[in-house]
Design a protein around this motif. Structure first.
Motif, PDB file in Angstrom:
ATOM      1  N   TRP A   1     -70.356  -4.214 -30.759  1.00  0.00           N
ATOM      2  CA  TRP A   1     -69.500  -5.311 -30.214  1.00  0.00           C
ATOM      3  C   TRP A   1     -68.831  -6.052 -31.451  1.00  0.00           C
ATOM      4  O   TRP A   1     -67.611  -6.365 -31.311  1.00  0.00           O
ATOM      5  CB  TRP A   1     -70.097  -6.462 -29.226  1.00  0.00           C
TER       6      TRP A   1
ATOM      7  N   MET B   1     -71.470 -13.984 -26.450  1.00  0.00           N
ATOM      8  CA  MET B   1     -71.612 -12.614 -26.056  1.00  0.00           C
ATOM      9  C   MET B   1     -73.041 -12.523 -24.963  1.00  0.00           C
ATOM     10  O   MET B   1     -73.054 -11.489 -24.690  1.00  0.00           O
ATOM     11  CB  MET B   1     -71.927 -11.612 -27.045  1.00  0.00           C
TER      12      MET B   1
ATOM     13  N   GLY C   1     -74.742  -9.385 -22.172  1.00  0.00           N
ATOM     14  CA  GLY C   1     -75.305  -9.113 -23.315  1.00  0.00           C
ATOM     15  C   GLY C   1     -76.715  -8.303 -23.167  1.00  0.00           C
ATOM     16  O   GLY C   1     -77.389  -7.876 -24.264  1.00  0.00           O
TER      17      GLY C   1
END
Length: 549
Positions: A297, A316, A320
């Motif tokens: 990412w 995130m 996640g």
């Protein structure tokens, strides 16, 4: 918009709400009724029909979808043509999709008649990949409602942006400790190289040094002087603190540490920093694996030129949890390898393939076009079958007819099932029905592939299979290129009875007219789905050339 039963005397110009089958004719849902259609309805004994009638200020569904899509387009984002109240947004280049999620929510909150569905934010996309779909739910939208949605979409900055991946040079420092297996080191290099190349980048020669601060710092300096635009440290031992070997080496090389740790699992132990304006990261141990993790990412954003601040990393967390286990807090290697039924992913659709290879090649006589070989000596029908084998379609049924023995010989050794169409001379429908009859009972869908389209590769077929979902209304899947409809087509089992009634030298494509609401188009990156090779002149355009057969 006025919706409901409408006397035929008042139905001219109204929109038919539901498909109607009449003798020798089908009036599709969405048809604007003209005098001819009304006459057909009278002849069928109808006195009224369910319609939608537009009022002053109403915007028809296709116009409304196109208007909203036009406002949502941005550089490097294209839109498809409007059909059945739907317009798709498509990427024009490989890159990272960034979405103003609050504005999408605001557009969807304007009115139930307008909807926008998107890929997840920060998704890497490829050229011609669908980014979003705008769908108008009713047959028309009040102009005032559409105006509000357009105003929201025109807010500050674009709602959608595709940030192209940049061809960055990446330097990797690989640290070593006694006893580390060479296969582990090679795996780290291989996984990192694959990630970088997938994002359009290139790897500089890897630096392998002792797992100590000074050698790592010196290696970072060498890579920086060699032109590295991204610096990575893959440690022989996982980083556990900002002052550990990898982070300390970045600081020693003149850099700084921005953030350590992230709410993504696997990927928790990522360390993010920079040396000057060059991003520098110490990788988590999971980065040795090709499986998705938090490092992916962050790397995607760096290649796309999208800033990655500590706040971005810590945002995130939602989504996640990437681990493929459901039991905590067991170590990954002790966790169950199979998810329980309640958590298992949805079963993939069972899709078979039929390769049509029975035709007489009358336009290329005396040659049999299917047996014409390319520059490597591979017959065209073999190229088609090899492409299907490279897809997820199984089983693969090859329908033979003209020169049956030669076609079977050309495909010898390939994992296919042959179905001979005894009456192939009667036309395409006879061959199609022979293939359908050979389908296994558990096949939920069937790809009908033409033996003279050798450029349709396996990944293209897999895109069609991925779009197939009869329960969601995607029971017929048709490939397109720049709005033009092509082949092969994927049909759900529910259409087999109708297909088996077809006669003459025609396929099943005309059935789409009866079931347009069950069809989805999948835009392709090139024109392979439009290109067949059925004449000698056409063969001259076959990549690699062709030889007679």
């Amino acid at each position: 918009m006025i919706f409901g039963p409408t006397p035929l005397d008042e139905a001219k110009g109204a929109i038919l709400a539901h498909s109607l089958r009449l003798t020798g004719r089908v009036l599709k849902k969405g048809t604007v009724l003209d005098e001819d259609a009304i006459a057909a309805l009278r002849e069928a004994g109808k006195r009224d029909v369910i319609t939608a009638r537009l009022e002053a200020g109403d915007v028809p569904e296709n116009d409304a979808a196109d208007r909203l899509a036009t406002v949502l387009t941005a550089p490097l984002i294209a839109k498809s043509r409007a059909a059945t109240g739907r317009v798709n947004l498509l990427a024009e280049t490989a890159g990272l999709l960034v979405i103003d999620a609050k504005r999408i929510d605001a557009i969807n909150d304007v009115d139930e008649s307008l909807t926008v569905a998107t890929l997840p934010n920060h998704t890497p996309v490829s050229p011609r990949e669908m980014l979003a779909t705008i769908k108008v739910i009713p047959f028309a939208v009040p102009g005032a409602v559409l105006g509000v949605a357009e105003a929201v979409a025109r807010g500050r900055g674009p709602v959608f942006a595709v940030h192209p991946f940049r061809p960055l040079k990446v330097g990797l420092v690989l640290t070593e400790l006694p006893g580390i297996k060479e296969s582990v080191m090679e795996g780290a290099v291989e996984a990192t190289s694959a990630r970088v190349e997938a994002l359009c980048g290139t790897m500089l020669p890897v630096e392998r040094v002792r797992h100590e601060e000074a050698p790592v710092a010196e290696a970072l300096g060498r890579l920086k002087r060699a032109g590295a635009q991204v610096l990575l440290v893959a440690g022989a031992s996982a980083v556990v603190d900002r002052r550990d070997v990898g982070p300390a080496a970045i600081v020693r090389a003149g850099g700084r540490i921005h953030h350590f740790g992230m709410p993504v699992d696997p990927g928790n132990l990522l360390c993010l920093g920079a040396i000057g304006d060059i991003p520098a990261m110490v990788l988590p141990g999971c980065a040795r694996s090709p499986k998705l993790n938090g490092f992916d990412w962050v790397l995607q954003r760096i290649f796309a030129g999208v800033p990655v601040a500590p706040a971005d990393v810590m945002a995130m967390g939602v989504g996640g949890l990437l681990k493929e286990i459901e039991v905590r807090p067991l170590p990954r290697d002790q966790a169950p390898r199979v998810a329980p039924p309640a958590l298992a992913p949805r079963r993939a659709r069972s899709v078979a393939a039929i390769v049509m290879a029975a035709g007489r090649s009358r336009r290329m006589a005396p040659l049999n076009k299917l047996l014409v070989a390319d520059a490597q000596g591979t017959p065209m029908v073999a190229r088609v079958v090899d492409n299907v084998i490279a897809s997820h379609a199984r089983p693969i049924i090859v329908v033979t007819g003209h020169e049956r023995d030669r076609v079977e010989e050309a495909l010898a050794g390939r994992p296919v099932i042959f179905a001979h169409a005894e009456d192939y001379a009667e036309g395409l429908s006879a061959s199609l029905k022979a293939g359908i009859a050979a389908l296994p009972p558990d096949a939920e869908g069937v790809l009908v592939c033409l033996g003279d389209m050798p450029l349709v590769a396996g990944p293209m077929l897999d895109r069609l299979i991925a779009a197939f979902d009869p329960e969601e209304g995607r029971a017929i899947v048709m490939p397109t290129f720049r709005g033009k409809q092509g082949n092969p087509m994927l049909w759900a089992r529910e259409f087999i009875p109708e297909i088996m009634t077809i006669t003459g030298d025609v396929g099943a494509r005309h059935l789409v007219g009866r079931h347009g609401e069950r069809m989805v188009e999948v835009e392709m990156a090139d024109d392979a789905v439009l290109r067949d090779f059925d004449t000698t002149d056409a063969l001259k355009g076959l990549p690699g050339g062709a030889r007679g057969g």
